[in-house]
Design a protein around this motif. Structure first.
Motif, PDB file in Angstrom:
ATOM      1  N   GLU A   7      70.631  83.795  -4.981  1.00 36.86           N
ATOM      2  CA  GLU A   7      70.830  82.693  -5.931  1.00 36.86           C
ATOM      3  C   GLU A   7      72.284  82.756  -6.401  1.00 36.86           C
ATOM      4  O   GLU A   7      73.103  83.455  -5.803  1.00 36.86           O
ATOM      5  CB  GLU A   7      69.833  82.818  -7.077  1.00 36.86           C
ATOM      6  N   THR A   8      72.612  82.038  -7.504  1.00 30.60           N
ATOM      7  CA  THR A   8      74.043  81.882  -7.820  1.00 30.60           C
ATOM      8  C   THR A   8      74.420  82.142  -9.280  1.00 30.60           C
ATOM      9  O   THR A   8      75.392  81.565  -9.764  1.00 30.60           O
ATOM     10  CB  THR A   8      74.524  80.471  -7.428  1.00 30.60           C
ATOM     11  N   THR A   9      73.670  82.976  -9.975  1.00 31.83           N
ATOM     12  CA  THR A   9      73.996  83.421 -11.335  1.00 31.83           C
ATOM     13  C   THR A   9      73.517  82.433 -12.404  1.00 31.83           C
ATOM     14  O   THR A   9      73.830  81.238 -12.363  1.00 31.83           O
ATOM     15  CB  THR A   9      75.504  83.685 -11.538  1.00 31.83           C
ATOM     16  N   HIS A  10      72.758  82.953 -13.361  1.00 30.17           N
ATOM     17  CA  HIS A  10      72.270  82.142 -14.488  1.00 30.17           C
ATOM     18  C   HIS A  10      73.454  81.512 -15.219  1.00 30.17           C
ATOM     19  O   HIS A  10      74.501  82.139 -15.402  1.00 30.17           O
ATOM     20  CB  HIS A  10      71.472  83.009 -15.452  1.00 30.17           C
ATOM     21  N   PHE A  11      73.283  80.252 -15.658  1.00 29.54           N
ATOM     22  CA  PHE A  11      74.382  79.529 -16.303  1.00 29.54           C
ATOM     23  C   PHE A  11      73.849  78.689 -17.457  1.00 29.54           C
ATOM     24  O   PHE A  11      72.890  77.940 -17.303  1.00 29.54           O
ATOM     25  CB  PHE A  11      75.069  78.610 -15.290  1.00 29.54           C
TER      26      PHE A  11
END
Length: 272
Positions: A108-112
């Motif tokens: 995935e691509t990191t919580h934001f």
């Protein structure tokens, strides 16, 4: 289509016990995150070539395909040192894709939760990380699967398309998790969302996650049994049958004691 599941939903077991149990329940493919699923492994940085060979042999014996090697890192961290450490873990795991005969390696691509202006900064960091990852993937001849998530840096079909355009590599693919793109705001407009997904990255989908979601009486998202969710899998499956007939459908959040029910539900989707 191959019906599979996320291996560590069965617990962290020896590789023989894990693969045997999943195979006996009738599944043919797995998403395998070694540190989460295999006893004795705590980090990809510590996995030996001998362990990889042992895992591959166990999967072959159980007739299980590793559809996705799961290495879920945070590739969009603001802190450069921390981000570099995350990328390093992924680069090491990339070396295991071919020995395991995995379809791809996924993250995935990191919580934001910042502003859209801050998202642009995070997106550019993501691009930098993924470029490093893709460079090694190309040298090894293996595929990377990036998973968009509504609450992460890569949060929409359109931003996912932009990532693919900025890194135009045949080795960069997309893991499609419909539930992870749903929010309270868009769950009742999901058919439009799926059309956007197919348009923006449909040709790049390499695996799909299957799980359940619905709105509760308070208007909040909750996770019901698979057959009681509201995801329009019929629409999604109709598209997949035409465009991705060999894809692995990977059940996430499975309860092993209900595996037969979930497998039957997915089979019904395929056969409709």
């Amino acid at each position: 289509m191959k019906i599979g599941l996320r291996a560590h939903d069965y617990g962290k077991l020896t590789v023989e016990e894990l693969t045997s149990r999943i195979s006996k329940d009738g599944f043919k493919a797995i998403q395998l995150a070694l540190p989460k699923a295999i006893q004795g492994i705590t980090s990809y940085l510590e996995v030996s070539d001998e362990q990889v060979l042992e895992i591959h042999k166990a999967c072959e014996k159980a007739q299980l395909e590793v559809a996705v090697l799961g290495c879920y890192i945070n590739p969009a961290l603001i802190d450069d040192k921390a981000r570099a450490e995350e990328v390093e873990k992924f680069l090491r795991a990339l070396e295991m894709v071919k020995p395991l005969k995995a379809g791809c390696i996924g993250t995935e691509t990191t919580h934001f939760n910042g502003t859209e202006e801050e998202r642009e900064v995070a997106f550019n960091l993501l691009v930098d990380s993924v470029k490093q990852m893709v460079t090694k993937a190309e040298s090894l001849g293996v595929d990377i699967g990036i998973e968009p998530v509504a609450y992460h840096t890569l949060n929409t079909p359109e931003l996912t398309q932009r990532l693919l355009e900025e890194i135009p590599s045949k080795r960069l693919k997309i893991i499609f998790d419909p539930v992870n793109l749903l929010t309270v705001e868009n769950i009742e407009k999901q058919d439009t969302l799926w059309e956007r997904c197919f348009k923006c990255f449909g040709d790049k989908i390499c695996a799909m996650h299957i799980k359940s979601i619905r709105l509760n009486a308070n208007g909040q998202l909750e996770v019901p049994p698979l057959a009681e969710g509201v995801v329009n899998y019929e629409k999604i499956m109709a598209w997949l049958k035409i465009n991705k007939p060999d894809i692995a459908l990977l059940r996430e959040e499975i309860k092993p004691e209900e595996a037969h029910l979930d497998k039957s539900f997915i089979l019904q989707l395929i056969n409709k």
